[in-house]
Design a protein around this motif. Structure first.
Motif, short mmCIF file in Angstrom:
data_model
loop_
_atom_site.label_atom_id
_atom_site.label_comp_id
_atom_site.label_asym_id
_atom_site.label_seq_id
_atom_site.Cartn_x
_atom_site.Cartn_y
_atom_site.Cartn_z
N LEU A 118 -34.36 10.11 23.39
CA LEU A 118 -33.45 10.79 22.47
C LEU A 118 -32.02 10.78 22.99
CD1 LEU A 118 -35.84 13.73 21.57
CD2 LEU A 118 -34.80 12.18 19.89
N TYR A 119 -31.86 10.95 24.28
CA TYR A 119 -30.54 10.96 24.92
C TYR A 119 -29.82 9.64 24.68
CZ TYR A 119 -27.28 11.66 28.93
OH TYR A 119 -26.19 11.80 29.76
N TYR A 120 -30.50 8.54 25.02
CA TYR A 120 -29.87 7.23 24.86
C TYR A 120 -29.82 6.78 23.40
CZ TYR A 120 -28.95 6.22 29.72
OH TYR A 120 -28.40 6.25 30.99
N ARG B 104 -26.31 5.85 21.68
CA ARG B 104 -26.23 4.53 21.05
C ARG B 104 -25.46 4.60 19.73
NH1 ARG B 104 -29.99 0.70 22.40
NH2 ARG B 104 -29.52 -1.26 21.36
N LEU B 105 -25.63 5.70 19.00
CA LEU B 105 -24.96 5.89 17.71
C LEU B 105 -23.56 6.46 17.85
CD1 LEU B 105 -27.56 7.37 15.19
CD2 LEU B 105 -26.69 5.04 15.33
N GLY B 106 -23.18 6.81 19.08
CA GLY B 106 -21.89 7.47 19.26
C GLY B 106 -21.96 8.96 19.01
N ALA B 107 -23.18 9.49 18.92
CA ALA B 107 -23.34 10.94 18.75
C ALA B 107 -23.18 11.62 20.10
CB ALA B 107 -24.72 11.26 18.16
N ILE B 108 -23.00 12.94 20.08
CA ILE B 108 -22.80 13.72 21.29
C ILE B 108 -24.08 14.51 21.59
CG2 ILE B 108 -21.47 15.61 22.33
CD1 ILE B 108 -19.14 14.79 20.45
N VAL B 109 -24.58 14.38 22.82
CA VAL B 109 -25.81 15.05 23.21
C VAL B 109 -25.50 16.45 23.73
CG1 VAL B 109 -27.85 14.95 24.69
CG2 VAL B 109 -26.85 12.83 23.80
N VAL B 110 -26.27 17.43 23.26
CA VAL B 110 -26.16 18.81 23.74
C VAL B 110 -27.50 19.17 24.38
CG1 VAL B 110 -25.65 21.22 23.15
CG2 VAL B 110 -24.59 19.36 21.84
N PRO B 111 -27.64 18.95 25.70
CA PRO B 111 -28.91 19.26 26.37
C PRO B 111 -29.07 20.77 26.55
CG PRO B 111 -27.54 17.72 27.64
CD PRO B 111 -26.68 18.37 26.63
N LEU C 228 -43.04 9.49 13.69
CA LEU C 228 -41.63 9.75 13.36
C LEU C 228 -40.83 8.46 13.32
CD1 LEU C 228 -40.70 12.88 15.55
CD2 LEU C 228 -40.79 12.77 13.05
N LEU C 229 -41.24 7.47 14.13
CA LEU C 229 -40.49 6.23 14.25
C LEU C 229 -41.07 5.09 13.42
CD1 LEU C 229 -39.92 6.26 18.14
CD2 LEU C 229 -38.50 7.30 16.36
N ALA C 230 -42.25 5.31 12.87
CA ALA C 230 -42.95 4.25 12.14
C ALA C 230 -42.15 3.79 10.92
CB ALA C 230 -44.33 4.73 11.71
N GLY C 231 -42.08 2.49 10.76
CA GLY C 231 -41.44 1.92 9.57
C GLY C 231 -39.93 1.87 9.61
N ALA D 98 -32.31 4.78 14.71
CA ALA D 98 -32.63 4.65 13.28
C ALA D 98 -33.09 5.98 12.70
CB ALA D 98 -33.71 3.58 13.09
N LEU D 99 -33.91 6.71 13.47
CA LEU D 99 -34.36 8.04 13.02
C LEU D 99 -33.17 8.98 12.82
CD1 LEU D 99 -36.57 10.24 12.59
CD2 LEU D 99 -36.56 10.56 15.08
N LEU D 100 -32.23 8.94 13.76
CA LEU D 100 -31.05 9.80 13.66
C LEU D 100 -30.20 9.41 12.45
CD1 LEU D 100 -30.05 10.00 17.43
CD2 LEU D 100 -31.17 11.76 16.08
N GLN D 101 -30.06 8.12 12.23
CA GLN D 101 -29.31 7.67 11.05
C GLN D 101 -29.97 8.16 9.78
OE1 GLN D 101 -28.80 3.39 11.13
NE2 GLN D 101 -26.76 3.57 12.07
N GLN D 102 -31.29 8.13 9.77
CA GLN D 102 -32.05 8.60 8.60
C GLN D 102 -31.79 10.08 8.37
OE1 GLN D 102 -36.36 7.30 7.72
NE2 GLN D 102 -36.63 9.35 8.57
#
Length: 496
Positions: free
Chosen positions: A68-70, A74-81, A135-138, A42-46
């Motif tokens: 953050l990785y998962y 979950r959104l189908g985004a690509i992780v760059v570690p 960061l995740l509140a609400g 949800a944070l990433l979508q925001q």
């Protein structure tokens, strides 16, 4: 659906109350882990993240990395570690090359992270335990998992860049998912009762596949150590009754010779796995004798998700990287790509479900690395009559002295036999007459010492005359990369 994040959904449904991730005294259950990734999504979508967008993570081994990785997957985004120790220009390169527009950086590392992000026109979010809940509140949890194709990229892992700038290996959801299944089900037989030692960097492919993702798949507990230290590692093994210890050779070396190891109860260990670099036979023997636990040496690369081959509990040989895992084919070939005979040395090439999709944005480099469906590893290897594989050396590390091939690993194995040696690296330096000349750089075990002359003579008595090091230098410690792998390119000789 192939999305790797589904492994977490399934495990949380099956083993929700079981411990998933531990750091010190804090612990997350699988149910808490799964719920937190819904909020991260949800944070990433925001932040405007959509499927296929690249999200950079610059965190040490803390639970937030896994969340953050998962959450991104979950959104189908690509992780760059990314290694949290990267400097401004390196951060900028990784972000610019991958096209990541959002960087999560752990508190304490934000100065370099933010400076690099500015150069790459990316936004930075500092991850700090006290402010994290805010960061995740609400936010409304994202319960659904984005449906991804098998060949959709899950992670872009940047190679070490030993020959030029780092390249981003695109690993797909299917690449990683199959390698994880093999690790968990066929190699180390993970169950929900296992506890994995989490000292391998999670931003590296070994730590991601064999530790984090394998634990999630099996419902095992991953107990984290942000920075390797032998006493801290042994304390975790004893405190959490670790059953599976995964490490790189330098970890096994330090632990094998750690003088206070008997203070810790390590009887819970049932199997250890070594990868990332060649494990000297002397180190393997010393560790197994000290801890009464079998060590399985394996082999892999960022480009192969990573596992290519490994020794098995019922089928292993010291000094070997084992046999190929299910669904992976290997060949050993000469310069003309023709197969060499049993016992002969050639380049190891790999084909299978584990081979990366491509190097991100680099079609020419991809076609050079995989010209015909077989990935060129750049490693020199041989096989025996029973198909056990042996890495001889990196192709580029080969030393040619007076026309004779000298494989540094062979000389290093001899050096490790000397009772004073803790670490050793054999490298070449230019010589007017011989082309290459051989040097050894060594570090001693605590309380041990030897003269360069003694070490030179020790090797000379055990190898052909053209192979022993003419120069031996002693250092406090050899330079290492983020995974603990000895960095030969960072070694500077002082006497030549």
């Amino acid at each position: 659906m192939t999305n790797l994040a589904m492994n977490l959904v399934h495990t949380a449904a099956k083993h929700g109350e079981r411990p998933a991730i531990r750091l010190g005294e804090s612990e997350l259950s699988y149910q808490q882990f799964e719920q937190a990734t819904q909020l991260v999504a949800a944070l990433l979508q925001q932040e405007g993240v959509r499927p296929g967008d690249r999200i950079a993570l610059m965190l040490p081994n803390v639970p937030h990395f896994a969340l953050l990785y998962y959450g991104a997957l979950r959104l189908g985004a690509i992780v760059v570690p990314m290694n949290p120790l990267l400097k401004e220009r390196e951060v900028a390169y990784h972000l610019s090359d991958s096209g990541a527009r959002l960087l999560f950086v752990w508190t304490g590392f934000e100065r370099e992270g933010e400076a690099g992000a500015v150069l790459a026109d990316a936004k930075t979010i500092v991850v700090e335990p006290a402010s994290w809940p805010g960061l995740l509140a609400g936010l409304a949890p994202v319960a659904e998992v984005h449906e991804t194709a098998e060949n959709a990229t899950a992670v872009i892992l940047y190679t070490s860049g030993t020959t030029g700038k780092p390249k981003g290996a695109e690993l797909t959801h299917a690449n990683i998912a199959r390698n994880v299944e093999i690790c968990a089900d066929e190699l180390i037989f993970l169950t929900e009762t296992d506890v994995l030692f989490g000292g391998l960097p999670l931003f590296h492919v070994f730590g991601q596949t064999a530790s984090l993702n394998s634990a999630v798949y099996a419902g095992s507990c991953l107990t984290l150590l942000p920075k390797f230290d032998p006493a801290a590692a042994l304390e975790i093994v004893a405190r959490d009754s670790v059953t599976v210890f995964e490490g790189v050779p330098t970890m096994f070396t330090v632990l094998a010779h750690y003088p206070e190891r008997d203070r810790f109860d390590t009887s819970s260990l049932r199997v250890c796995v070594s990868g990332g670099a060649a494990l000297p036979v002397e180190v393997l023997s010393a560790f197994e004798a000290a801890y009464e636990c079998v060590v399985l040496e394996g082999y892999g690369l960022s480009e192969t998700s990573p596992v290519v081959s490994i020794n098995r509990l019922d089928k292993r040989r010291a000094g070997s990287i084992g046999v190929p895992v299910s669904g992976v084919d290997v060949r050993i070939v000469d310069e003309a790509s023709a197969d060499v005979s049993v016992g002969e040395i050639g380049e190891l090439i790999v084909r299978g479900h584990n081979v990366m999709k491509s190097y991100w944005g680099k079609p020419e480099e991809t076609s050079q690395a995989i010209p015909d469906g077989w990935f060129r590893t750049g490693d020199l290897a041989k096989r025996d009559d029973d198909d056990f594989l042996y890495i001889v050396d990196r192709k580029k590390d080969l030393i040619i002295r007076s026309g004779y091939n000298v494989y540094p690993r062979e000389v290093e194995e001899v050096l490790y036999e000397h009772p004073a040696i803790a670490e050793a690296a054999v490298i070449a330096f230019p010589h007017a007459e011989y082309g290459d000349e051989i040097a050894a750089v060594v570090a001693f075990k605590p309380g041990s010492s030897a003269s360069p002359e003694e070490l030179r003579e020790f090797v000379k008595q055990r190898v052909a005359a053209y192979k022993y090091p003419r120069v031996v230098e002693v250092v406090e410690a050899l330079p290492k990369g983020a995974t603990g792998k000895i960095l030969k390119r960072a070694i500077t000789l002082t006497t030549v």
